[in-house]
Enzyme design. Structure first.
Site, short mmCIF file in Angstrom:
data_model
loop_
_atom_site.label_atom_id
_atom_site.label_comp_id
_atom_site.label_asym_id
_atom_site.label_seq_id
_atom_site.Cartn_x
_atom_site.Cartn_y
_atom_site.Cartn_z
N SER A 136 14.55 -34.87 -32.52
CA SER A 136 14.86 -36.29 -32.39
C SER A 136 15.98 -36.48 -31.38
CB SER A 136 15.30 -36.86 -33.74
OG SER A 136 15.78 -38.18 -33.60
N TYR A 146 21.33 -35.01 -40.89
CA TYR A 146 20.07 -35.23 -40.19
C TYR A 146 20.22 -34.94 -38.70
CZ TYR A 146 15.82 -37.43 -38.46
OH TYR A 146 14.61 -37.65 -37.84
#
Length: 259
Positions: A136, A146
């Site tokens: 990402s 994350y």
């Protein structure tokens, strides 16, 4: 066209990969926690594309062994591994239960590491194959576990390139930005304030990713805005980059002392 194994294929980017690869003629091995949903997607793909579809129900936060075993099966070799499974937590690190943080890390890092390690030796021996690790753009913005896990996925993928030189096998990190899937809804994140031009379409994203994989890229960043962000963020002062992370819906929720 060979066989592709996809984790997290029941929705979003994973489902877009499954449809695109089936359309190319790949047989599929689908891995997800929800067995009934997995079976429904498998039936859809068999009917729509006429390809073979296996299902491997598994919770990658705790059981990677069945998937590793399938990746090592020389009688039905996997030519493409797509490590896509993942989820996010809405609240910041200090508010979350540490077990939830560990579970997320197990899916985003440990499972990717183990499945990649299981897949590559056979691919190298056969002289062809590829691994796509779905990372990402968040990996360039420090924002808790994350983002750290996605930074790891990109670095891990890039670091394998020199080891695979001359083998006929490739590893690519796919680093998208915000994509219209159920991802944020499942994390209970309110994304209504995000401008529409920042949203990517999952099918278009996967089309770009497969094109970049065919071209031998080590990192694929779909979308002009995110290509600019990926190039610019490493050059900006770290204090500024950290402030960008705090503008995210999850980042705005500060730590509150528990009473």
């Amino acid at each position: 066209m060979g066989t592709a194994l996809i984790t997290g294929p029941t929705a979003g980017i994973g489902l877009a990969f499954a449809r695109a690869l089936a359309a190319r003629g790949h047989d599929l091995v689908l891995v997800a926690r929800d067995a009934s949903r997995l079976d429904a997607v498998a039936a859809e793909l068999r009917g729509a594309y006429g390809v073979g579809v296996e299902v491997v129900p598994a919770d990658l936060s705790s059981e990677t062994e069945p998937v590793e075993k399938r990746l090592r099966d020389t009688s039905a070799p996997v030519d493409l591994l797509v490590n896509n499974a993942g989820f996010a937590l809405r609240k910041p690190f200090l508010v979350n239960d540490v077990a939830d943080e560990e579970q997320m890390l197990d899916v985003l890092v440990r499972a990717v590491l183990r499945l990649t390690h299981a897949a590559l030796p056979g691919m190298i021996e056969r002289g062809h194959g590829a691994v796509v690790n779905v990372s990402s753009v968040a990996g360039w913005v420090p924002r808790g576990t994350y983002s750290a896990a996605k930074a790891w996925a990109t670095s891990f993928s890039e670091g394998l390139a020199p080891q695979l030189a001359g083998t006929g096998v490739r590893v690519m990190a796919l680093a998208p930005g915000y994509t219209r899937t159920e991802f944020h809804d499942r994390a209970e994140m309110d994304m209504s304030s995000l401008p529409s031009w920042l949203w990517l379409d999952a099918d278009a994203l996967v089309k770009t990713a497969l094109r970049d994989l065919d071209r031998g890229k080590d990192v694929s960043v779909p979308g002009t805005a995110y290509k600019v962000a990926a190039a610019a963020l490493p050059l900006l002062p770290r204090r500024l980059v950290r402030s960008v992370g705090q503008r995210h819906p999850a980042g705005r929720q500060g730590y509150r002392r528990r009473r």
